[in-house]
Write a protein that holds these residues in place. Structure first.
Motif, PDB file in Angstrom:
ATOM      1  N   TYR A  37       0.835  -1.206   0.000  1.00  0.00           N
ATOM      2  CA  TYR A  37       0.000   0.000   0.000  1.00  0.00           C
ATOM      3  C   TYR A  37       0.869   1.255   0.000  1.00  0.00           C
ATOM      4  CZ  TYR A  37      -3.872  -3.080   1.421  1.00  0.00           C
ATOM      5  OH  TYR A  37      -4.812  -4.074   1.495  1.00  0.00           O
ATOM      6  N   ARG A  40       2.322   1.802  -3.475  1.00  0.00           N
ATOM      7  CA  ARG A  40       1.279   2.235  -4.415  1.00  0.00           C
ATOM      8  C   ARG A  40       0.876   3.689  -4.177  1.00  0.00           C
ATOM      9  NH1 ARG A  40      -4.382  -0.164  -3.098  1.00  0.00           N
ATOM     10  NH2 ARG A  40      -4.158   1.482  -1.524  1.00  0.00           N
ATOM     11  N   GLU A  44       3.881   5.615  -6.302  1.00  0.00           N
ATOM     12  CA  GLU A  44       3.256   5.616  -7.626  1.00  0.00           C
ATOM     13  C   GLU A  44       2.189   6.707  -7.781  1.00  0.00           C
ATOM     14  OE1 GLU A  44       3.707   1.018  -9.095  1.00  0.00           O
ATOM     15  OE2 GLU A  44       1.876   1.552  -7.992  1.00  0.00           O
ATOM     16  N   ARG A  45       1.283   6.834  -6.815  1.00  0.00           N
ATOM     17  CA  ARG A  45       0.149   7.744  -6.982  1.00  0.00           C
ATOM     18  C   ARG A  45       0.470   9.177  -6.584  1.00  0.00           C
ATOM     19  NH1 ARG A  45      -5.080   4.135  -4.869  1.00  0.00           N
ATOM     20  NH2 ARG A  45      -4.961   2.543  -6.527  1.00  0.00           N
TER      21      ARG A  45
END
Length: 390
Positions: A37, A40, A44-45
């Motif tokens: 998590y 991500r 990444e986000r």
């Protein structure tokens, strides 16, 4: 080669704290899921953390003793906001699950003898064995693969755990040193050590009727556990069993399995089970001391070497040491599944629940573990009255 950091981070410390509070509240699935998590969401986000910074944090968390996900969170707080960021982020990540296990501990203490509570843990305890077994399998395939040396360490560590019914620190350190010497023998003497410091717990309220001697024992034991347990949160299970059940006799076998089950059904780090154990032993302040004793060493083991690890963490000798320690930790988790399973799986229904759990997690890889635990709890409510338990 590490990624250069921008002069100013693109996020504030409060944004990261809010994120970690949320992750600690809804982050189910254990350490592997939690670190996933973070990658991500933060790499990444949101692009708050660079790929290189994340990898540095993962490497340090694997090298140092303590719970993997909590240490990674602390390191990510340190990246741009240093000690203050590491401290606030660490507290934010752990606090939600701590409050949850204290609340569950209060209910368990008050109603643990009632049939429905026993029935719930009858089912959940069996499912936990299946979850631990599957976790051990996943960690084995991911980290050991076909490496013969790591397989030998894995099997030896598992055997030691089963035979002694406890986790032996020297097996972990010895495994790390062995792989280091085989794969990257040192050419010159170098290195540094980090001493664990167990900070005392200060009472902010007037407290009556507390067993201060027992609180001291709790703090010392869990600080020791937090200082010498490598790997994921599950790695602490065999270590805790040896101390909590066999050495100090604070909990029964049944209560210990229930404590592991509580860690499985709550979000956040699995190692928060220490807070639940502390509550059962000595109430709220027992929970505070146990949780602090566990997390303070891992906090220190993260922030103290952080600045130096960036320079030396990728050296072949350190990488080899990490591989050896990880193999031994996975072996201990596998051995713990056998040791605890001997006590949780007491009849055919519990054996069936454990096997069904393994089968479901094997076949349906995206099924969240909390869903499996809830179903097992419902099954326990049905099966427990039929098994002639009194």
């Amino acid at each position: 080669m590490t990624t250069d950091r921008p002069a100013q981070p693109s996020y504030s410390i409060w944004q990261l704290i809010r994120y970690m509070l949320a992750l600690g509240t809804w982050g189910f699935g254990g350490p592997v899921a939690l670190v996933g998590y973070m990658y991500r969401d933060l790499v990444e986000r949101r692009c708050w953390i660079s790929e290189g910074e994340y990898k540095e944090g993962m490497a340090l968390a694997q090298l140092m003793p303590g719970p993997l996900a909590a240490q990674l969170a602390i390191y990510l707080g340190y990246v741009h906001h240093h000690v203050l960021g590491a401290t606030m982020v660490g507290i934010a990540f752990v606090l939600p699950s701590f409050l949850m296990v204290v609340a569950i501990g209060a209910v368990y203490t008050a109603y643990g003898g009632i049939a429905w509570m026993q029935a719930v843990f009858y089912g959940v305890g069996a499912a936990v064995i299946g979850i631990i077994a599957m976790s051990a399998y996943k960690l084995t395939t991911k980290n050991i693969g076909k490496d013969k040396l790591l397989w030998a360490i894995f099997l030896a560590s598992a055997a030691v755990t089963v035979i002694t019914k406890s986790e032996i620190v020297w097996v972990f350190l010895g495994a790390g040193v062995l792989v280091w010497l085989v794969r990257a023998p040192p050419r010159r003497n170098s290195g540094s050590s980090v001493n664990s410091v167990a900070a005392p717990i200060v009472a902010f309220f007037a407290i009556d009727a507390l067993d201060w001697h027992k609180l001291g024992e709790i703090g010392a034991f869990f600080a020791y556990a937090g200082s010498f347990v490598f790997g994921s949160g599950l790695a602490i299970v065999p270590f805790l069993y040896g101390g909590v059940v066999q050495e100090h006799h604070w909990l029964t076998d049944r209560q210990f399995v229930d404590a592991v089950a509580v860690a499985m059904i709550t979000p956040g780090p699995v190692v928060i089970t220490t807070g639940f154990i502390g509550f059962l032993v000595s109430g709220f302040w027992g929970a505070v001391v146990a949780a602090a004793g566990t997390f303070i060493p891992c906090y220190l083991f993260t922030i103290l070497p952080a600045r130096y690890f960036k320079k030396h963490g990728k050296r072949p000798g350190i990488v080899a040491f990490v591989d050896g320690v990880t193999a031994a930790a996975i072996g201990a988790i596998s051995g713990a599944a056998i040791v605890i399973g001997q006590r949780s799986i007491s009849d055919l229904p519990t054996a069936a629940l454990a096997l069904i759990t393994v089968g479901v997690l094997w076949r349906f890889k995206k099924v969240p573990e909390p869903v499996v635990v809830v179903v097992a709890a419902l099954a326990g409510l049905v099966l427990y009255p039929l098994t002639a338990h009194t």
